[in-house]
Design a protein around this motif. Structure first.
Motif, PDB file in Angstrom:
ATOM      1  N   GLN A   1       0.847  -1.193   0.000  1.00  0.00           N
ATOM      2  CA  GLN A   1       0.000   0.000   0.000  1.00  0.00           C
ATOM      3  C   GLN A   1       0.882   1.242   0.000  1.00  0.00           C
ATOM      4  N   PRO A   2       0.528   2.267  -0.777  1.00  0.00           N
ATOM      5  CA  PRO A   2      -0.587   2.370  -1.721  1.00  0.00           C
ATOM      6  C   PRO A   2      -0.262   1.699  -3.046  1.00  0.00           C
ATOM      7  N   VAL A   3      -1.230   1.689  -3.956  1.00  0.00           N
ATOM      8  CA  VAL A   3      -1.034   1.046  -5.247  1.00  0.00           C
ATOM      9  C   VAL A   3      -0.455   1.998  -6.279  1.00  0.00           C
ATOM     10  N   SER A   4      -0.338   3.284  -5.956  1.00  0.00           N
ATOM     11  CA  SER A   4       0.309   4.257  -6.841  1.00  0.00           C
ATOM     12  C   SER A   4       0.815   5.419  -5.993  1.00  0.00           C
ATOM     13  N   ILE A   5       1.810   6.138  -6.529  1.00  0.00           N
ATOM     14  CA  ILE A   5       2.448   7.245  -5.809  1.00  0.00           C
ATOM     15  C   ILE A   5       2.462   8.472  -6.708  1.00  0.00           C
ATOM     16  N   GLU A   6       2.162   9.620  -6.122  1.00  0.00           N
ATOM     17  CA  GLU A   6       2.226  10.889  -6.850  1.00  0.00           C
ATOM     18  C   GLU A   6       3.195  11.827  -6.146  1.00  0.00           C
ATOM     19  N   LEU A   7       4.129  12.380  -6.918  1.00  0.00           N
ATOM     20  CA  LEU A   7       5.095  13.351  -6.418  1.00  0.00           C
ATOM     21  C   LEU A   7       4.969  14.624  -7.243  1.00  0.00           C
ATOM     22  N   SER A   8       5.378  15.754  -6.644  1.00  0.00           N
ATOM     23  CA  SER A   8       5.194  17.028  -7.350  1.00  0.00           C
ATOM     24  C   SER A   8       6.433  17.916  -7.337  1.00  0.00           C
ATOM     25  N   ARG A   9       7.422  17.597  -6.499  1.00  0.00           N
ATOM     26  CA  ARG A   9       8.594  18.480  -6.412  1.00  0.00           C
ATOM     27  C   ARG A   9       9.793  17.692  -5.896  1.00  0.00           C
ATOM     28  N   PRO A  10      11.014  18.177  -6.169  1.00  0.00           N
ATOM     29  CA  PRO A  10      12.212  17.526  -5.635  1.00  0.00           C
ATOM     30  C   PRO A  10      12.226  17.608  -4.114  1.00  0.00           C
ATOM     31  N   GLY A  11      12.694  16.544  -3.495  1.00  0.00           N
ATOM     32  CA  GLY A  11      12.772  16.504  -2.037  1.00  0.00           C
ATOM     33  C   GLY A  11      11.520  15.990  -1.370  1.00  0.00           C
ATOM     34  N   GLU A  12      10.413  15.874  -2.099  1.00  0.00           N
ATOM     35  CA  GLU A  12       9.176  15.342  -1.522  1.00  0.00           C
ATOM     36  C   GLU A  12       9.339  13.834  -1.274  1.00  0.00           C
ATOM     37  N   VAL A  13       8.906  13.364  -0.115  1.00  0.00           N
ATOM     38  CA  VAL A  13       9.067  11.961   0.279  1.00  0.00           C
ATOM     39  C   VAL A  13       7.710  11.409   0.685  1.00  0.00           C
TER      40      VAL A  13
ATOM     41  N   LEU B   1      17.133  -3.374   0.285  1.00  0.00           N
ATOM     42  CA  LEU B   1      17.029  -4.789   0.662  1.00  0.00           C
ATOM     43  C   LEU B   1      16.541  -4.866   2.101  1.00  0.00           C
ATOM     44  N   PHE B   2      15.603  -5.765   2.363  1.00  0.00           N
ATOM     45  CA  PHE B   2      15.141  -5.919   3.740  1.00  0.00           C
ATOM     46  C   PHE B   2      14.461  -7.279   3.906  1.00  0.00           C
ATOM     47  N   GLU B   3      14.320  -7.667   5.169  1.00  0.00           N
ATOM     48  CA  GLU B   3      13.644  -8.920   5.524  1.00  0.00           C
ATOM     49  C   GLU B   3      12.517  -8.598   6.486  1.00  0.00           C
ATOM     50  N   LEU B   4      11.365  -9.249   6.256  1.00  0.00           N
ATOM     51  CA  LEU B   4      10.178  -8.990   7.071  1.00  0.00           C
ATOM     52  C   LEU B   4       9.834 -10.228   7.885  1.00  0.00           C
ATOM     53  N   ALA B   5       9.668 -10.052   9.186  1.00  0.00           N
ATOM     54  CA  ALA B   5       9.198 -11.125  10.041  1.00  0.00           C
ATOM     55  C   ALA B   5       7.713 -11.354   9.809  1.00  0.00           C
ATOM     56  N   PRO B   6       7.174 -12.501  10.187  1.00  0.00           N
ATOM     57  CA  PRO B   6       5.742 -12.748  10.005  1.00  0.00           C
ATOM     58  C   PRO B   6       4.899 -11.669  10.684  1.00  0.00           C
ATOM     59  N   GLY B   7       3.971 -11.092   9.930  1.00  0.00           N
ATOM     60  CA  GLY B   7       3.087 -10.073  10.462  1.00  0.00           C
ATOM     61  C   GLY B   7       3.680  -8.678  10.529  1.00  0.00           C
ATOM     62  N   ALA B   8       4.943  -8.511  10.160  1.00  0.00           N
ATOM     63  CA  ALA B   8       5.612  -7.211  10.267  1.00  0.00           C
ATOM     64  C   ALA B   8       5.363  -6.362   9.021  1.00  0.00           C
ATOM     65  N   THR B   9       5.601  -5.050   9.160  1.00  0.00           N
ATOM     66  CA  THR B   9       5.432  -4.092   8.065  1.00  0.00           C
ATOM     67  C   THR B   9       6.707  -3.273   7.901  1.00  0.00           C
ATOM     68  N   GLN B  10       7.132  -3.085   6.651  1.00  0.00           N
ATOM     69  CA  GLN B  10       8.294  -2.262   6.338  1.00  0.00           C
ATOM     70  C   GLN B  10       7.836  -1.065   5.509  1.00  0.00           C
ATOM     71  N   ASN B  11       8.172   0.145   5.976  1.00  0.00           N
ATOM     72  CA  ASN B  11       7.883   1.361   5.229  1.00  0.00           C
ATOM     73  C   ASN B  11       9.089   1.728   4.371  1.00  0.00           C
ATOM     74  N   ILE B  12       8.883   1.832   3.065  1.00  0.00           N
ATOM     75  CA  ILE B  12       9.932   2.224   2.127  1.00  0.00           C
ATOM     76  C   ILE B  12       9.768   3.712   1.849  1.00  0.00           C
ATOM     77  N   ARG B  13      10.808   4.482   2.091  1.00  0.00           N
ATOM     78  CA  ARG B  13      10.779   5.919   1.826  1.00  0.00           C
ATOM     79  C   ARG B  13      11.078   6.144   0.341  1.00  0.00           C
ATOM     80  N   VAL B  14      10.172   6.832  -0.340  1.00  0.00           N
ATOM     81  CA  VAL B  14      10.293   7.048  -1.784  1.00  0.00           C
ATOM     82  C   VAL B  14      10.248   8.550  -2.053  1.00  0.00           C
ATOM     83  N   GLY B  15      11.229   9.047  -2.798  1.00  0.00           N
ATOM     84  CA  GLY B  15      11.283  10.464  -3.155  1.00  0.00           C
ATOM     85  C   GLY B  15      11.878  10.648  -4.533  1.00  0.00           C
ATOM     86  N   THR B  16      12.053  11.898  -4.933  1.00  0.00           N
ATOM     87  CA  THR B  16      12.597  12.183  -6.259  1.00  0.00           C
ATOM     88  C   THR B  16      13.557  13.364  -6.190  1.00  0.00           C
ATOM     89  N   THR B  17      14.516  13.347  -7.100  1.00  0.00           N
ATOM     90  CA  THR B  17      15.438  14.471  -7.282  1.00  0.00           C
ATOM     91  C   THR B  17      15.138  15.225  -8.575  1.00  0.00           C
TER      92      THR B  17
END
Length: 207
Positions: free
Chosen positions: A64-76, A120-136
């Motif tokens: 989640q989410p199924v799509s990402i929208e960015l509008s400016r450099p540095g936005e995360v 790269l990451f490993e997830l334990a059962p039931g755990a959640t990993q947040n991936i930080r996504v931005g643009t330059t």
């Protein structure tokens, strides 16, 4: 001179055998039934052995989410990966420029416009990993499109010794999910000015 003729016995025709009801002893029917059953068992075992060499991939996760929208450099923004399975899962993250060829096929190119962490990451059962996504990248007049892929890494292939001293390799196919990223063009503000407003002959006029 008298001649004596010996009469030969006249053969009697044997009864014709019915074509529609050929003789089939009970032991022959049982033997044919046994052969058919053996063939069915052999086919079922062969199918089972074939698919056992290609096991279903065990990973179960959601993004989640199924799509990402960015509008400016540095936005995360954050992209969440949740492990729904009962054992740990490993993942790899990659991002590409997303375009389409004239024939409609997908075209992916390497890019440095998209930043993401972790890669790269490993997830334990039931755990959640947040991936930080931005643009330059700086937005253009035309929307830019990218795709970030979350790929589940397979476990190392294992070798099993079969009774016939042969070895079979378990083939695992890792699922790969692509989330689209849209870099929106800058908002264009247009000013509208109205001059020379007036009423003439009962009608409103302006320039």
């Amino acid at each position: 001179r008298d001649k004596t003729f010996l009469s030969a016995p006249i053969p009697t025709p044997s009864p014709q055998r019915s074509i529609s009801d050929p003789p089939c002893p009970a032991d022959m029917r049982d033997r044919l039934l046994f052969v058919r059953r053996c063939r069915s068992v052999v086919v079922a075992v062969a199918v089972l052995l074939f698919f056992s060499a290609f096991p279903a991939y065990p990973g179960d996760f959601e993004i989640q989410p199924v799509s990402i929208e960015l509008s400016r450099p540095g936005e995360v923004t954050l992209l969440a990966v949740h492990n729904l399975d009962d054992h740990p899962l490993r993942f790899q993250v990659e991002a590409y420029v997303w375009e389409q060829n004239p024939d409609g096929t997908l075209k992916l190119s390497d890019t440095d416009d998209i930043l993401y962490f972790p890669q790269l990451f490993e997830l334990a059962p039931g755990a959640t990993q947040n991936i930080r996504v931005g643009t330059t990248a700086t937005p253009d007049a035309v929307e830019k499109t990218y795709r970030i892929f979350i790929e589940q890494l397979p476990e190392p292939a294992t070798l099993h010794k079969a009774p016939t001293r042969a070895r079979t390799i378990e083939v695992q196919v890792a699922p790969k999910v692509g989330v689209p990223i849209f870099l929106r063009p800058p908002v264009v503000t247009k000013e509208l000015t109205v001059d020379n407003i007036g009423v003439s002959a009962g009608q409103l006029g302006f320039e």
